[in-house]
Design a protein around this motif. Structure first.
Motif, PDB file in Angstrom:
ATOM      1  N   ARG A  84     -11.684  16.136  13.418  1.00  0.00           N
ATOM      2  CA  ARG A  84     -12.225  14.776  13.477  1.00  0.00           C
ATOM      3  C   ARG A  84     -11.704  14.032  14.707  1.00  0.00           C
ATOM      4  O   ARG A  84     -12.444  13.280  15.349  1.00  0.00           O
ATOM      5  CB  ARG A  84     -11.847  14.003  12.212  1.00  0.00           C
ATOM      6  CG  ARG A  84     -12.438  14.552  10.932  1.00  0.00           C
ATOM      7  CD  ARG A  84     -13.882  14.157  10.738  1.00  0.00           C
ATOM      8  NE  ARG A  84     -14.370  14.624   9.445  1.00  0.00           N
ATOM      9  CZ  ARG A  84     -14.340  13.911   8.326  1.00  0.00           C
ATOM     10  NH1 ARG A  84     -13.840  12.685   8.329  1.00  0.00           N
ATOM     11  NH2 ARG A  84     -14.809  14.419   7.197  1.00  0.00           N
ATOM     12  N   PHE A  85     -10.423  14.233  15.025  1.00  0.00           N
ATOM     13  CA  PHE A  85      -9.871  13.576  16.208  1.00  0.00           C
ATOM     14  C   PHE A  85     -10.578  14.063  17.466  1.00  0.00           C
ATOM     15  O   PHE A  85     -10.925  13.261  18.345  1.00  0.00           O
ATOM     16  CB  PHE A  85      -8.372  13.846  16.337  1.00  0.00           C
ATOM     17  CG  PHE A  85      -7.772  13.255  17.584  1.00  0.00           C
ATOM     18  CD1 PHE A  85      -7.279  11.961  17.587  1.00  0.00           C
ATOM     19  CD2 PHE A  85      -7.731  13.978  18.772  1.00  0.00           C
ATOM     20  CE1 PHE A  85      -6.755  11.394  18.743  1.00  0.00           C
ATOM     21  CE2 PHE A  85      -7.211  13.421  19.932  1.00  0.00           C
ATOM     22  CZ  PHE A  85      -6.723  12.127  19.918  1.00  0.00           C
ATOM     23  N   ILE A  86     -10.784  15.365  17.582  1.00  0.00           N
ATOM     24  CA  ILE A  86     -11.449  15.910  18.764  1.00  0.00           C
ATOM     25  C   ILE A  86     -12.865  15.358  18.879  1.00  0.00           C
ATOM     26  O   ILE A  86     -13.311  14.980  19.972  1.00  0.00           O
ATOM     27  CB  ILE A  86     -11.439  17.447  18.720  1.00  0.00           C
ATOM     28  CG1 ILE A  86     -10.009  17.958  18.938  1.00  0.00           C
ATOM     29  CG2 ILE A  86     -12.377  18.027  19.782  1.00  0.00           C
ATOM     30  CD1 ILE A  86      -9.822  19.434  18.674  1.00  0.00           C
ATOM     31  N   LEU A 133      -2.630  12.224  17.964  1.00  0.00           N
ATOM     32  CA  LEU A 133      -2.840  13.659  18.145  1.00  0.00           C
ATOM     33  C   LEU A 133      -1.539  14.427  17.914  1.00  0.00           C
ATOM     34  O   LEU A 133      -1.534  15.472  17.250  1.00  0.00           O
ATOM     35  CB  LEU A 133      -3.385  13.934  19.543  1.00  0.00           C
ATOM     36  CG  LEU A 133      -3.582  15.400  19.932  1.00  0.00           C
ATOM     37  CD1 LEU A 133      -4.513  16.108  18.960  1.00  0.00           C
ATOM     38  CD2 LEU A 133      -4.109  15.499  21.363  1.00  0.00           C
ATOM     39  N   GLY A 134      -0.437  13.894  18.440  1.00  0.00           N
ATOM     40  CA  GLY A 134       0.857  14.534  18.235  1.00  0.00           C
ATOM     41  C   GLY A 134       1.234  14.618  16.772  1.00  0.00           C
ATOM     42  O   GLY A 134       1.782  15.634  16.309  1.00  0.00           O
ATOM     43  N   SER A 135       0.936  13.568  16.011  1.00  0.00           N
ATOM     44  CA  SER A 135       1.281  13.578  14.582  1.00  0.00           C
ATOM     45  C   SER A 135       0.450  14.616  13.827  1.00  0.00           C
ATOM     46  O   SER A 135       0.940  15.251  12.884  1.00  0.00           O
ATOM     47  CB  SER A 135       1.081  12.187  13.979  1.00  0.00           C
ATOM     48  OG  SER A 135      -0.290  11.847  13.880  1.00  0.00           O
ATOM     49  N   VAL A 156      -5.093  20.142  24.229  1.00  0.00           N
ATOM     50  CA  VAL A 156      -6.281  19.651  23.527  1.00  0.00           C
ATOM     51  C   VAL A 156      -7.037  18.649  24.389  1.00  0.00           C
ATOM     52  O   VAL A 156      -8.255  18.760  24.587  1.00  0.00           O
ATOM     53  CB  VAL A 156      -5.892  19.013  22.179  1.00  0.00           C
ATOM     54  CG1 VAL A 156      -7.111  18.377  21.520  1.00  0.00           C
ATOM     55  CG2 VAL A 156      -5.268  20.046  21.248  1.00  0.00           C
ATOM     56  N   VAL A 157      -6.322  17.668  24.918  1.00  0.00           N
ATOM     57  CA  VAL A 157      -6.958  16.636  25.740  1.00  0.00           C
ATOM     58  C   VAL A 157      -7.584  17.267  26.988  1.00  0.00           C
ATOM     59  O   VAL A 157      -8.699  16.912  27.394  1.00  0.00           O
ATOM     60  CB  VAL A 157      -5.929  15.560  26.119  1.00  0.00           C
ATOM     61  CG1 VAL A 157      -6.509  14.598  27.150  1.00  0.00           C
ATOM     62  CG2 VAL A 157      -5.481  14.798  24.879  1.00  0.00           C
ATOM     63  N   GLY A 158      -6.857  18.204  27.601  1.00  0.00           N
ATOM     64  CA  GLY A 158      -7.359  18.834  28.815  1.00  0.00           C
ATOM     65  C   GLY A 158      -8.665  19.568  28.601  1.00  0.00           C
ATOM     66  O   GLY A 158      -9.560  19.527  29.461  1.00  0.00           O
TER      67      GLY A 158
END
Length: 213
Positions: A84-86, A133-135, A156-158
């Motif tokens: 979901r975050f992605i 994201l880290g959590s 992930v962000v990259g």
């Protein structure tokens, strides 16, 4: 006669285009005022100085690009939270706005050639997302050290950001017959599948999962 708010809005729009086209150092207040149909004193009145104008415009660029700073993930399982975050990150940061708008070009210019104003958007927009994201990744890998956790977050962000940076190149590589084949749905599913596979929570990348064909 224009209201003060209307003048301020025109200055933000004009400054956004000027800063996006030329960068902070090369942008000229006189040109911004001419584009906005405002006098030079209006910048000092509304923003204090050039730096104040730029900070306002950069923050406005983030605000307009994103409907919210972070998604509400509730009590979902960690793998679904990551997915979901992605999806949220791809929709808010990666896709859209290519038709002459100034907001995304300004954001990308700031990221590649930062000014002191970057601290504002890091605190207000980037850090909250990075920490969320880290959590999530901490839930998936509770024993990982801080350096590895940061590396996982940037991985992930990259994966997401590279599609934004190379969008024009990938469009030419894939050809005009494939418009939108790497859309938000496909990209978010692909990055999630790839990441979950690397974390041991899914099949090998390309071997199954929910990525759309």
């Amino acid at each position: 006669m224009s209201s003060p708010d209307a003048t301020k809005d025109r200055l933000i729009e004009a400054a956004g285009r000027e800063f996006a086209e030329k960068g902070y150092d090369s942008a000229r207040i006189r040109t911004i005022c001419e584009r906005a149909g405002a006098n030079l004193a209006a910048v000092n009145y509304h923003f204090g100085d050039k730096q104040g104008l730029y900070r306002t415009v950069l923050t406005e660029a983030y605000r307009r690009r994103s409907t919210t700073v972070t998604p509400d993930l509730g009590d979902l399982p960690p793998a679904e939270k990551l997915r979901r975050f992605i999806r949220f990150f791809v929709e808010q940061v990666v896709v859209g706005e290519d038709d002459g708008e100034w907001r995304l070009p300004l954001i990308l210019r700031e990221l590649f050639d930062p000014t002191p104003a970057l601290d504002d958007v890091i605190d207000g927009w980037i850090r909250p997302r990075f920490e969320l994201l880290g959590s999530i990744l901490r839930e998936i890998r509770p024993g990982v050290d801080e350096r590895r956790l940061a590396a996982l977050c940037f991985s992930v962000v990259g994966q997401c950001i590279v599609h934004r940076i190379t969008m024009k190149v990938s469009g030419r590589l894939l050809g005009p017959g494939n418009p939108g084949c790497l859309d938000a749905d496909y990209l978010s599913d692909h990055v999630a599948d790839f990441t979950l596979a690397a974390l041991g929570l899914g099949p090998p990348a390309g071997m199954g999962g929910p990525a759309r064909e």
